[in-house]
Design a protein around this motif. Structure first.
Motif, mmCIF file in Angstrom:
data_model
loop_
_atom_site.group_PDB
_atom_site.id
_atom_site.type_symbol
_atom_site.label_atom_id
_atom_site.label_comp_id
_atom_site.label_asym_id
_atom_site.label_seq_id
_atom_site.Cartn_x
_atom_site.Cartn_y
_atom_site.Cartn_z
ATOM 1 N N GLU A 276 0.848 -1.192 0.000
ATOM 2 C CA GLU A 276 0.000 0.000 0.000
ATOM 3 C C GLU A 276 0.882 1.241 0.000
ATOM 4 N N ASP A 278 0.272 4.000 1.453
ATOM 5 C CA ASP A 278 0.094 4.735 2.710
ATOM 6 C C ASP A 278 0.018 6.238 2.413
ATOM 7 N N ASP A 279 0.916 7.027 3.008
ATOM 8 C CA ASP A 279 0.830 8.476 2.798
ATOM 9 C C ASP A 279 1.721 8.973 1.670
ATOM 10 N N ARG A 280 2.346 8.069 0.947
ATOM 11 C CA ARG A 280 3.261 8.480 -0.124
ATOM 12 C C ARG A 280 2.505 8.739 -1.417
ATOM 13 N N ALA A 281 3.062 9.631 -2.228
ATOM 14 C CA ALA A 281 2.473 9.901 -3.537
ATOM 15 C C ALA A 281 2.613 8.669 -4.422
#
Length: 366
Positions: A276, A278-281
């Motif tokens: 996943e 997650d918070d990454r582009a």
């Protein structure tokens, strides 16, 4: 620096062959002795399709002494857009038949046709005796089998691939002479990698000739011991932008072995994967028509060719996604080589969709 030539030259060329290859003999770095080395060489070509076709044509025209052509397929009408060794009259016939015919029409090259599919079980047997191998196969399972056989035999492997408008060429060699540094297929692609078939995403026909010609050139340079082979370098070709650039290929296996305890033999992949973002582009390197069918939510869309042409234009950290993961891995390697922090979405869109479908609540709309 040039590597030592692979073969000793034959004693002399025939009068006809000397006349036919006169333009090679006039090349300052190749010369008559280089042509005699070419005539002494035994090159195995795996695959007689889009890449194998121009390779066979170029090597036979160059006067390679013996060519072993390994392919178990027959010519299909849809092959003729890019597999230039075959003709309309060859449809339905073994591809190795075309190789025997065209080589005989070009030179005195001896062609040994092998109508078998190269596998992990027969690879070393089929390639035994070759001074060098050129891999023009189109499936990663076949490429891994070829690479494994070449590693066990210690012979150089000229490797190339084409997909859509992008191409790659490099040389793998597990036991090169000095000053060469050993590199392997696993340094570029993780074991078990996959890529969409050209029947699914297409391939630009002229690019097969371009990549095949470069592969044939690498083979001749290694045989004759001239020039600088693509050992430790990967040539990246963008047919749409008409550009070529290269990235360094480092022996990831050796570097990782030095960094980890000697008690572990876990495989190493220099491009990390995540399930996943997650918070990454997220960077989607597929083509526009693929994205139109199924887009990754919130992803930045930049096709692979554009990423390879200017990797520094991408801001990290970023998770790279394609359909099954192979193109994402190529892009991520280029980004990391340019100093951009990058990961690969494991299994690409296909695997991510399956994971999310499996985790959806029962009865949810599909």
């Amino acid at each position: 620096m040039p590597l030592p030539p692979l073969v000793e030259p034959i004693a002399a060329l025939s009068d006809e062959e000397r006349t036919r290859t006169a333009r090679h003999a006039r090349l300052h770095r190749l010369g008559e002795i280089g042509q005699r080395r070419i005539a002494a060489a035994h090159v195995a070509v795996v695959g007689a399709g889009g890449l194998g076709s121009p390779v066979v044509l170029a090597l036979a025209a160059a006067g390679v002494g013996t060519l072993t052509i390994i392919d178990d397929d027959v010519v299909d009408l849809s092959n003729l857009q890019r597999q230039v060794m075959h003709r309309l009259s060859d449809v339905g016939a073994p591809k190795t038949d075309s190789a025997v015919r065209v080589a005989g029409e070009l030179s005195a090259t001896r062609v040994l046709p092998v109508r078998e599919r190269l596998t992990p079980d027969n690879g070393a047997r089929l390639l035994a005796g070759a001074d060098l191998v050129v891999d023009g196969s189109d499936e990663f399972s076949s490429r891994e089998a070829v690479a494994s056989a070449c590693e066990s035999l210690g012979v150089p492997l000229v490797w190339g691939t084409v997909q859509e408008f992008a191409g790659q060429v490099t040389v793998f060699w597990s036991r090169p002479p000095e000053p060469g540094v050993a590199t392997r297929l696993s340094d570029l692609y993780a074991p078990g990698s996959e890529a969409p078939a050209c029947s699914a995403v297409g391939v630009f026909g002229p690019l097969c000739l371009q990549v095949g010609a470069l592969m044939a050139g690498e083979a001749l340079k290694l045989v004759a011991g001239v020039g600088e082979p693509l050992l430790g370098r990967v040539l990246l070709i963008d047919a749409l932008a008409s550009t070529q650039r290269e990235i360094a290929l480092r022996p990831a296996r050796a570097a990782a072995a030095a960094a980890r305890p000697a008690t572990t033999d876990a495989p190493v992949d220099t491009v990390p994967e995540v399930d996943e973002p997650d918070d990454r582009a997220v960077l989607d390197v597929r083509e526009a028509d693929e994205v139109a069918v199924a887009a990754f939510p919130g992803a930045l869309h930049v096709p692979l060719a554009a990423v390879l042409a200017e990797p520094t234009a991408i801001e990290g950290p970023v998770v790279v996604v394609c359909q099954v993961g192979a193109r994402a891995r190529v892009a991520a390697r280029a980004l990391r080589a340019a100093g951009v922090e990058a990961w690969v979405l494991a299994g690409g869109m296909d695997a991510w969709t399956r994971r999310h479908a499996a985790s959806a609540p029962a009865g949810a709309a599909s």
